[in-house]
Design a protein around this motif. Structure first.
Motif, PDB file in Angstrom:
ATOM      1  N   ARG A  16     -33.183  43.946  -9.655  1.00 17.39           N
ATOM      2  CA  ARG A  16     -32.027  43.494 -10.447  1.00 17.39           C
ATOM      3  C   ARG A  16     -30.881  43.210  -9.499  1.00 17.39           C
ATOM      4  N   ARG A  17     -29.792  42.654 -10.037  1.00 14.72           N
ATOM      5  CA  ARG A  17     -28.592  42.475  -9.215  1.00 14.72           C
ATOM      6  C   ARG A  17     -27.714  43.725  -9.379  1.00 14.72           C
TER       7      ARG A  17
ATOM      8  N   ALA B 274     -30.668  49.436  -8.064  1.00 22.56           N
ATOM      9  CA  ALA B 274     -30.969  48.068  -8.494  1.00 22.56           C
ATOM     10  C   ALA B 274     -32.356  47.611  -8.028  1.00 22.56           C
TER      11      ALA B 274
ATOM     12  N   GLY C  20     -21.547  45.558  -5.674  1.00 22.46           N
ATOM     13  CA  GLY C  20     -22.541  44.739  -4.987  1.00 22.46           C
ATOM     14  C   GLY C  20     -21.968  43.778  -3.962  1.00 22.46           C
TER      15      GLY C  20
ATOM     16  N   ASP D 283     -27.143  38.695   0.535  1.00 25.21           N
ATOM     17  CA  ASP D 283     -27.866  38.434  -0.718  1.00 25.21           C
ATOM     18  C   ASP D 283     -29.351  38.779  -0.670  1.00 25.21           C
TER      19      ASP D 283
ATOM     20  N   ASP E 104     -25.192  43.659 -12.206  1.00 25.67           N
ATOM     21  CA  ASP E 104     -25.793  43.821 -13.546  1.00 25.67           C
ATOM     22  C   ASP E 104     -25.964  45.304 -13.874  1.00 25.67           C
TER      23      ASP E 104
ATOM     24  N   PRO F 238     -32.689  40.022  -2.129  1.00 24.76           N
ATOM     25  CA  PRO F 238     -33.145  40.119  -3.519  1.00 24.76           C
ATOM     26  C   PRO F 238     -33.679  41.514  -3.846  1.00 24.76           C
TER      27      PRO F 238
END
Ligand code: SF4
Ligand code: SF4
Length: 657
Positions: free
Chosen positions: A598-599, A276, A584, A593, A602, A595
């Protein structure tokens, strides 16, 4: 000048490089904390661990591909030819050239071993060519390896021909002879020197690591009662320092283990955070730990992919230098991006313990520095104050079921099945799963009860965030509660709770069975206690294996049996079963969390979408929340209890909601 001692000298120069390198690394390993190790047993079992466990991992096709035209089996063959030939040749060179047993059949045997090694060298060379090389592989010394192997083979082959009676004595003083000695020295120093510090270090460091491994329960020889390899080790809360601040806070055999890494990148290819674009690669994490062991450590020489936005060469380390920090070897974002999904651990052919290292480092950050980032610190506060992740009054745990009249264990005293609702009881998405599960239990006539307000969070999130004291407190309170009642089985739809209760609550599995709802429901279906009213023939479903159910507890079959039992067509994602990819949520990542490009959910939804299935079935309340939170259109998300209920009772979804 015929000088038959020259090959011996070339060999001894290489061995001296090995010993010097090993002595230097051993001095660094021994700065670590003491560890209890059964040395003799470990040494006796090392060959089997190498030949069975390591080779099983090497021969698997690596996640994301082995490189153009390669398969795991081909890599294993390459390894057997090269390592087997090299080991046999080394022993025979010692006998023939160093100890001077110039017996022609032995020299012929040595020529045979070198020929086997040459075949391996050709495969190594092919695999390292730019057009074949998988992106996960590191460059540097690894790319030079075919040259070192070829030089070694060429020198000793030619030097052995006279002893085998194939050619006359060699003129070492001639230009050819002197060039050959230079080639031999390069090969010998590169390979034997590389045993301690270079590309072949898995042969020496790796063998020692396998013998003195921090978790012998990871090997197939392990006794049945040696515990789950995925269970975290307890922390001594009385210790002077809690967790790991600097390299020497690791146990010595953990430091040795990091040094066994061969930078194959199998862990990186499997890591959901790396996929990700988060600042975490398990390969670089381990290499940074290795670099940090030495004074003045830096990642400048790292030959793999750097993290996005963090150029190589900025990090600094040393045996007493903090490992975590903006300028330290490991950035805090790297540490907290890990979902503890164990994909790296599962893929690593050298059996390295990435997750143990991550949690050891987190323990120091959380317990000594109070540096848990994001909402992680808030969640830990809520846990300490209310015994649940959401900071709700304990009495509200059953608010989702006010109309269901659930039997309370406190009123019944005993039951067959204790339904452990987990923290999903406070969360709307997961309450739908719980309602479906309750309905199924009633349809099957299961004698069950719940703890209600007496149930507390199992402590999993606290533990993976490094808050061992909060975990211990919750564990003790929950065990005290459970001790008051009689039941045969604990059933939960939450794989994190399953994992914690079954593997990290001492002695609980001796008292009762502990099962995930996928296992339990699949059995009810197989026994005919639940019968589908309509077959779901033609419906396509892809199953997302939760990490803590699959890799943590080995359960991958029951959810598929259940789905196939109602006529669903199961379409597998590329990363499935024991090789599943995290949604995730794990490791407290949903709270910290970090960053990335992407997540993670997803990316996982992309995997599901690629199967063209109508539904992605999940078996974990947290996976459901994470995957349902994906905004782009994709398959519908449903827990397997919901999928089953729909098949068992057509009107059921309305009834359950
Ligand atoms: S445990 Fe999972 S997220 Fe953490 S480093 Fe390993 S593969 Fe990546
Ligand atoms: S940690 Fe293991 S899987 Fe990852 S690069 Fe090193 S040897 Fe390969």
């Amino acid at each position: 000048m015929t000088a038959p001692w020259i090959p011996a000298l070339v060999m001894l120069a290489g061995l001296a490089a090995t010993l010097a390198g090993l002595a230097w690394r051993a001095r660094l390993w021994l700065t670590g904390r003491p560890a209890r190790v059964d040395f003799l047993r470990g040494l006796a079992r090392m060959p089997r661990r190498y030949l069975v466990d390591v080779h099983e991992a090497v021969s698997r096709d690596p996640v994301g591909g082995a490189g153009r035209g390669d398969t795991g089996q081909r890599i294993a063959t390459m390894h057997i030819l090269t390592a087997g030939g090299f080991t046999a040749a080394s022993v025979l060179i010692l006998v023939v050239h160093v100890f001077g047993v110039a017996f022609a059949p032995l020299a012929a045997l040595l020529l045979g071993a070198l020929t086997v090694m040459a075949a391996g060298t050709v495969l190594v060379g092919r695999r390292r060519r730019p057009e074949h090389r998988a992106p996960r592989l590191s460059g540097g010394g690894f790319n030079r390896l075919p040259l070192g192997l070829a030089a070694f083979v060429a020198f000793f082959f030619i030097a052995t021909l006279p002893l085998a009676g194939v050619s006359g004595p060699l003129a070492w003083g001639s230009p050819f002879g002197m060039a050959l000695v230079a080639v031999g020295l390069y090969g010998s120093l590169d390979l034997y020197g590389g045993l301690a510090r270079g590309p072949l270090k898995h042969a020496a460091n790796g063998a020692l690591h396998l013998a003195f491994h921090p978790r012998p329960e990871r090997f197939r020889e392990a006794d049945a009662d040696s515990g789950s390899p995925a269970a975290l080790r307890p922390l001594d809360l009385e210790a002077e320092r809690l967790g790991v601040r600097e390299p020497r806070d690791f146990r010595w055999n953990q430091l040795l283990g990091f040094d066994a890494c061969v930078e194959c990148g199998r862990c990186e290819a499997a890591c959901p955070a790396y996929e990700a674009g988060l600042p975490l690669s398990p390969k670089k994490l381990i290499q940074d730990l290795v670099a940090a062991e030495a004074r003045g450590g830096t990642d400048a020489a790292y030959q793999g992919s750097p993290y996005p936005g963090r150029p190589l060469g900025q990090a600094r380390g040393g045996p007493d230098h903090p490992l975590i920090g903006e300028e330290a070897m490991i950035h805090p974002d790297t540490l907290w991006a890990c979902t503890t999904c164990q994909a790296c651990v599962h893929e690593c052919p050298m059996m390295i313990g990435h997750v143990d290292a991550v949690v050891d480092l987190r323990r120091y950050q959380t317990l000594e520095e109070g540096a848990t980032p994001g909402k992680g610190a808030e969640v830990l506060e809520e846990l300490r104050a209310t015994d649940n992740l959401h900071g709700r009054p304990r009495e509200s745990r059953l608010h989702w079921a006010t109309d269901l009249n659930l039997p309370l264990l406190a009123e019944r005293g005993a039951c067959d099945v204790l339904l452990w609702t987990g923290e999903g009881a406070f969360e709307m998405r997961s309450q739908r799963t719980l309602r479906a599960l309750v309905r199924l239990l009633r349809l099957a006539g299961v004698d069950f009860a719940v703890l209600g307000a007496e149930e507390r969070d199992c402590g999993h999130v606290a533990r993976v965030l490094g808050e061992e004291a909060a975990f211990r407190n919750l564990k003790e309170k929950n065990l005290e509660t459970l001790d008051q009642y009689r039941f045969n089985r604990i059933l939960t739809p939450d794989p994190h709770a399953l994992h914690t209760l079954a593997n990290e609550y001492d002695g609980l599995t001796e008292r009762c069975a502990i099962e995930h709802h996928s296992t339990f429901l699949a059995r009810l279906l197989a026994e005919g206690r639940l019968a589908p009213n309509r077959r779901a023939d033609g419906t396509t479903v892809t199953f997302h294996d939760p990490c803590y159910l699959a890799r943590g507890n080995g359960e991958t079959q029951s959810p598929r049996d259940l789905l196939e039992g109602i006529g669903v067509e199961v379409r597998e994602m590329e990363k499935s079963g024991l090789r599943t990819s995290c949604c995730g949520w794990g490791g407290g990542a949903a709270f910290t969390d970090v960053p990335g490009e992407r997540r993670i959910p997803d990316v996982r939804m992309d995997h599901a979408r690629a199967t063209d299935a109508e539904t992605v079935a999940v078996a974990c309340p947290n996976c459901a929340v994470m995957l349902e939170g994906v905004v782009e259109p994709g398959p519908e998300v449903a827990d397997i209890a919901e999928v089953l209920l729909e098949a068992v009772e057509e009107e059921s979804m309305e009834a359950a909601s």
